[in-house]
Design an enzyme around this catalytic site. Structure first.
Site, PDB file in Angstrom:
ATOM      1  N   GLU A 149      -0.627   5.318  13.383  1.00  0.00           N
ATOM      2  CA  GLU A 149      -0.240   6.341  12.767  1.00  0.00           C
ATOM      3  C   GLU A 149      -0.310   7.750  13.636  1.00  0.00           C
ATOM      4  OE1 GLU A 149      -0.731   8.538   8.446  1.00  0.00           O
ATOM      5  OE2 GLU A 149      -2.240   6.988   8.954  1.00  0.00           O
ATOM      6  N   HIS A 203      -2.519   7.992   6.035  1.00  0.00           N
ATOM      7  CA  HIS A 203      -2.548   6.790   5.448  1.00  0.00           C
ATOM      8  C   HIS A 203      -4.125   6.241   5.963  1.00  0.00           C
ATOM      9  CE1 HIS A 203      -1.936   2.807   3.650  1.00  0.00           C
ATOM     10  NE2 HIS A 203      -2.017   2.318   4.758  1.00  0.00           N
ATOM     11  N   LYS A 224      -9.462   8.079   2.258  1.00  0.00           N
ATOM     12  CA  LYS A 224      -9.984   6.754   2.181  1.00  0.00           C
ATOM     13  C   LYS A 224     -11.276   6.664   2.694  1.00  0.00           C
ATOM     14  CE  LYS A 224      -5.494   4.605   2.294  1.00  0.00           C
ATOM     15  NZ  LYS A 224      -4.653   5.624   2.539  1.00  0.00           N
ATOM     16  N   PHE A 254       1.937  -3.392   3.875  1.00  0.00           N
ATOM     17  CA  PHE A 254       2.019  -4.695   4.529  1.00  0.00           C
ATOM     18  C   PHE A 254       4.006  -5.151   4.364  1.00  0.00           C
ATOM     19  CE2 PHE A 254      -2.211  -7.135   3.751  1.00  0.00           C
ATOM     20  CZ  PHE A 254      -2.572  -6.233   5.087  1.00  0.00           C
ATOM     21  N   CYS A 313       0.790  -1.338   0.041  1.00  0.00           N
ATOM     22  CA  CYS A 313       0.174  -0.053   0.110  1.00  0.00           C
ATOM     23  C   CYS A 313       0.819   1.092  -0.125  1.00  0.00           C
ATOM     24  CB  CYS A 313      -0.922  -0.014   1.066  1.00  0.00           C
ATOM     25  SG  CYS A 313      -2.089  -1.442   1.209  1.00  0.00           S
ATOM     26  N   HIS A 321      -9.938   2.286   0.138  1.00  0.00           N
ATOM     27  CA  HIS A 321      -8.477   2.114   0.038  1.00  0.00           C
ATOM     28  C   HIS A 321      -8.023   1.491  -1.308  1.00  0.00           C
ATOM     29  CE1 HIS A 321      -4.111   1.195   0.931  1.00  0.00           C
ATOM     30  NE2 HIS A 321      -4.531   0.306   1.993  1.00  0.00           N
TER      31      HIS A 321
END
Length: 416
Positions: A315, A304, A336, A402, A164, A341
């Site tokens: 975050e 994010h 998002k 990831f 991502c 996403h």
């Protein structure tokens, strides 16, 4: 070696809330949700039955038959947004040396849409009559390859993949290579076409997706105490990055300047981010250091934040580590909540919102977030509900993937 300045001169977008830049920006400003029941396949046996699909998008209206024949959806999305961005930039490709223009593209999953279709046919028939296009369509490098082919761009061309964080990685590479004089112009960004059975099923098995099937338009709610997972999206975003001297010489419109970029690794867990946001904080710190900008000079942070219980707080902890407990000037949003996403395309689309915020002085909202998680200090200014007018000189965007990939970009209002 002299380091060149790098500016943004063209934008293109294909998102669940708009099929071009103007539609996307208008709907983002108004706080529109892109989540709808999935139409791409039968969801009867799936826990999650919705996603942020593209709306009224017909690729045949944008690409010719050969483009479609030789490409997966993710490459098609990239070709479409690149066409828009090149037109927006005003570049006269016919008069340029094609070796001066490169393509650095990003995708997390690549041609999984076509791969899934071919495997399903094989599973049903047991006959290995795979299409000769299986290889070219599924390879992740073909996003960059097809863009180069369609527009005749012969400079440096490759694909980055960091889950991502992918689009931010691609943009960072393009920025760095222009600074080093490797090219005068780069087409960069990312695309993803991941709303497929394997995508929904796989993320469901990880318990990563929201299952708010009753109210899908409200399901993505970053930072909300009732968030229950992210909403999968699809689409693409393209940025034209250009050497400033080249842009100035041709009289290009300049949206903003990219002044810093950095990556770090959490080295913590295969899927979860570091709970204290250690690596994410360092990515922001390093990017701002490169830009020569202090944390208190940042006006806007596009987070994010995907609407997952663990990731959002990680975050926030990263932000607190760098900006302190009371960052007075910093406004934070998660787009998002509107787009879902977009995985490998997320960073490009969110970079566009940062650039538009700098251009217009409008910060788009985090929608659906009605009850901010009480572990988040009230001094952290998360813009919810509606867009706000606010001067933005410096904006940063985060993308985390990831494997522990953290990538941050820093954009600044253009000044001679």
């Amino acid at each position: 070696m002299e380091k060149r300045r790098v500016v943004i001169t063209g934008l293109g977008a294909l998102t669940p809330i708009g099929n071009n830049i103007n539609e996307f920006w208008k709907n983002a400003v108004s706080g529109k949700s892109g989540a709808v029941p999935i139409t791409k396949f039968d969801t009867s046996n799936f826990k999650t039955k919705f996603a942020c699909e593209l709306k009224d998008f017909h690729v045949k209206e944008h690409l010719d038959r050969s483009d479609i024949k030789f490409s997966d959806l993710f490459s098609q999305y990239g070709m479409v947004t690149t066409g828009e961005a090149l037109k927006d930039s005003g570049l006269d490709l016919a008069s340029m040396d094609p070796y001066d223009i490169g393509v650095i593209w990003g995708t997390g999953q690549g041609g999984m849409d076509y791969f899934e279709k071919e495997v399903k046919v094989y599973a049903k028939t047991g006959i290995p009559r795979f299409s000769p296009m299986l290889g070219p369509k599924m390879l992740i490098n073909m996003g960059a390859g097809m863009i180069s082919l369609k527009y005749g761009l012969k400079g440096m061309s490759f694909t980055t993949s960091s889950a991502c964080a992918t689009s931010n990685t691609a943009i960072m590479d393009a920025y760095t290579y222009i600074k080093l004089g490797k090219a005068k112009v780069f087409v960069t960004g990312g695309s993803e076409a991941g709303i497929i059975e394997m995508g929904i099923g796989g993320f469901n098995s990880m318990r990563a997706l929201s299952v708010n099937n009753e109210h899908p338009e409200q399901a993505s709610r970053p930072f909300d105490v009732n968030r229950d997972g992210f909403v999968l999206g699809e689409g693409a975003g393209t940025l034209i990055l250009e050497d400033y001297d080249h842009a100035k010489k041709r009289g290009a419109k300049i949206y903003a300047e990219i002044v810093g970029a950095a990556m770090t690794s959490d080295a913590y867990h295969v899927a979860a981010s570091h709970p204290e946001g250690e690596g994410a904080s360092k990515a922001m710190e390093f990017a701002l250091n490169e830009a020569g900008i202090k944390p208190d000079e940042v006006d806007y942070l596009n987070a994010h934040a995907t609407s997952t219980p663990i990731g959002d707080i990680s975050e926030i902890n990263a932000i607190r580590r760098l900006f302190g407990e009371n960052p007075e000037n910093l406004k934070i949003t998660s787009s998002k909540s509107m787009t879902g996403h977009l995985l490998g395309a997320a960073g490009a689309v969110e970079s566009i919102l940062c650039i538009k915020a700098i251009e217009t002085g409008i910060i788009t909202p985090t929608i659906n977030t009605a009850d901010i998680d009480p572990v988040i200090p009230k001094t952290i200014n998360i813009v919810t509900g509606q867009s706000v007018q606010s001067n933005v000189d410096v904006a940063i965007t985060n993308s985390f993937g990831f494997g522990g990939h953290n990538a941050t970009l820093v954009f600044k209002k253009w000044e001679e």
